[in-house]
Design an enzyme around this catalytic site. Sequence first.
Site, PDB file in Angstrom:
ATOM      1  N   ASP A   1      18.411  -8.582 -19.532  1.00  0.00           N
ATOM      2  CA  ASP A   1      17.025  -8.137 -19.658  1.00  0.00           C
ATOM      3  C   ASP A   1      16.117  -9.373 -19.534  1.00  0.00           C
ATOM      4  OD1 ASP A   1      15.193  -5.764 -20.446  1.00  0.00           O
ATOM      5  OD2 ASP A   1      14.742  -7.198 -22.030  1.00  0.00           O
TER       6      ASP A   1
ATOM      7  N   TYR B   1       5.731  -9.917 -22.072  1.00  0.00           N
ATOM      8  CA  TYR B   1       5.335  -8.994 -21.008  1.00  0.00           C
ATOM      9  C   TYR B   1       4.018  -9.423 -20.361  1.00  0.00           C
ATOM     10  CZ  TYR B   1       8.984  -5.744 -22.420  1.00  0.00           C
ATOM     11  OH  TYR B   1      10.204  -5.157 -22.696  1.00  0.00           O
TER      12      TYR B   1
ATOM     13  N   HIS C   1      21.558   0.267 -20.003  1.00  0.00           N
ATOM     14  CA  HIS C   1      20.861  -1.013 -19.888  1.00  0.00           C
ATOM     15  C   HIS C   1      21.450  -2.127 -20.753  1.00  0.00           C
ATOM     16  CE1 HIS C   1      17.628  -3.703 -18.964  1.00  0.00           C
ATOM     17  NE2 HIS C   1      17.037  -3.611 -20.137  1.00  0.00           N
TER      18      HIS C   1
END
Length: 294
Positions: free
Chosen positions: A104, A216, A271
């Site tokens: 990730d 982010y 994931h």
Amino acid sequence: MLFDHRGEPVRTGRAAVNGTKLHYRTAGSGPVVVLLHGVPKTGYHWRHLVPKLTARHTVVVPDLRGLGDSAHPADGFDCATMSDDIAALMAHLGHGSYTVMGEDWGAVVAYQLAARHRDHVEALVFAEALLPGFGFEDHTALTRENVSGGMFLWHLGFYFQPDVPEMLITGHERELITYMLKDERSFPDTATADAIDEYVRCYSMPGGIRSMLAIYRAMLVDAEQNRQAAGTMLNIPVLALGGDAFIGDRNETQMRLLAHDVTGHVFQAGHDLAEEVPDEVADVLLPFLADRLT
């Protein structure tokens, strides 16, 4: 708590590096592997994989800048700076060469680490990540293809908006983290209560959600950094790992744009590979690491 292959607790510490303070765990002996977690996780994500590595390898498991039990600085959340954190930590620990495995956001940091510190990184394992500047942004679009394929990353735009996410998430960290972890997995029961409790503990600390959102919000900077780094292809072995229910073979597709020597493997999983299918990950990872020694 994390344990090594003998069932002994791993060693923990904190190091002041690159203008921040990182919490880390380490165990084992032999060639060095550093494991970088993503969001909304911490180094605890690797608890199943660490004991499968420590009999043959020294393992270093940092909490990334602003996450886990690391400090929450005001800035520095672009992935190049975060990769410099890890390089400084590894130098502090006396490790001159190592393999880096990231998943990730940790995989994006791992790529930057390999690109920026080429004299130290011997191999890269890139797991379940979309790289800013190389298609990540495409999955924020509200399209039928993204929605029907399970790859509509709605939260990226939400997190990018200042102030509002902090207002809505604060006090609801458990609900958000539980939803994100279970929704992105083929095996939601692997998001166990102990892991959720640990992640909620860390992200609920002062600065926890702010730091997560700052990662982010640095995506546009990351994209430019990645495009610049891609101008010089990696000349180290790269193992690209995906889960068929999430990013899948796109991990390998991305890495082939960035490195000469890429091997890919896709698991029947979602994931969070190291929590969903740790035995299967170890079966692929250990031979890749062993090839570095022959």
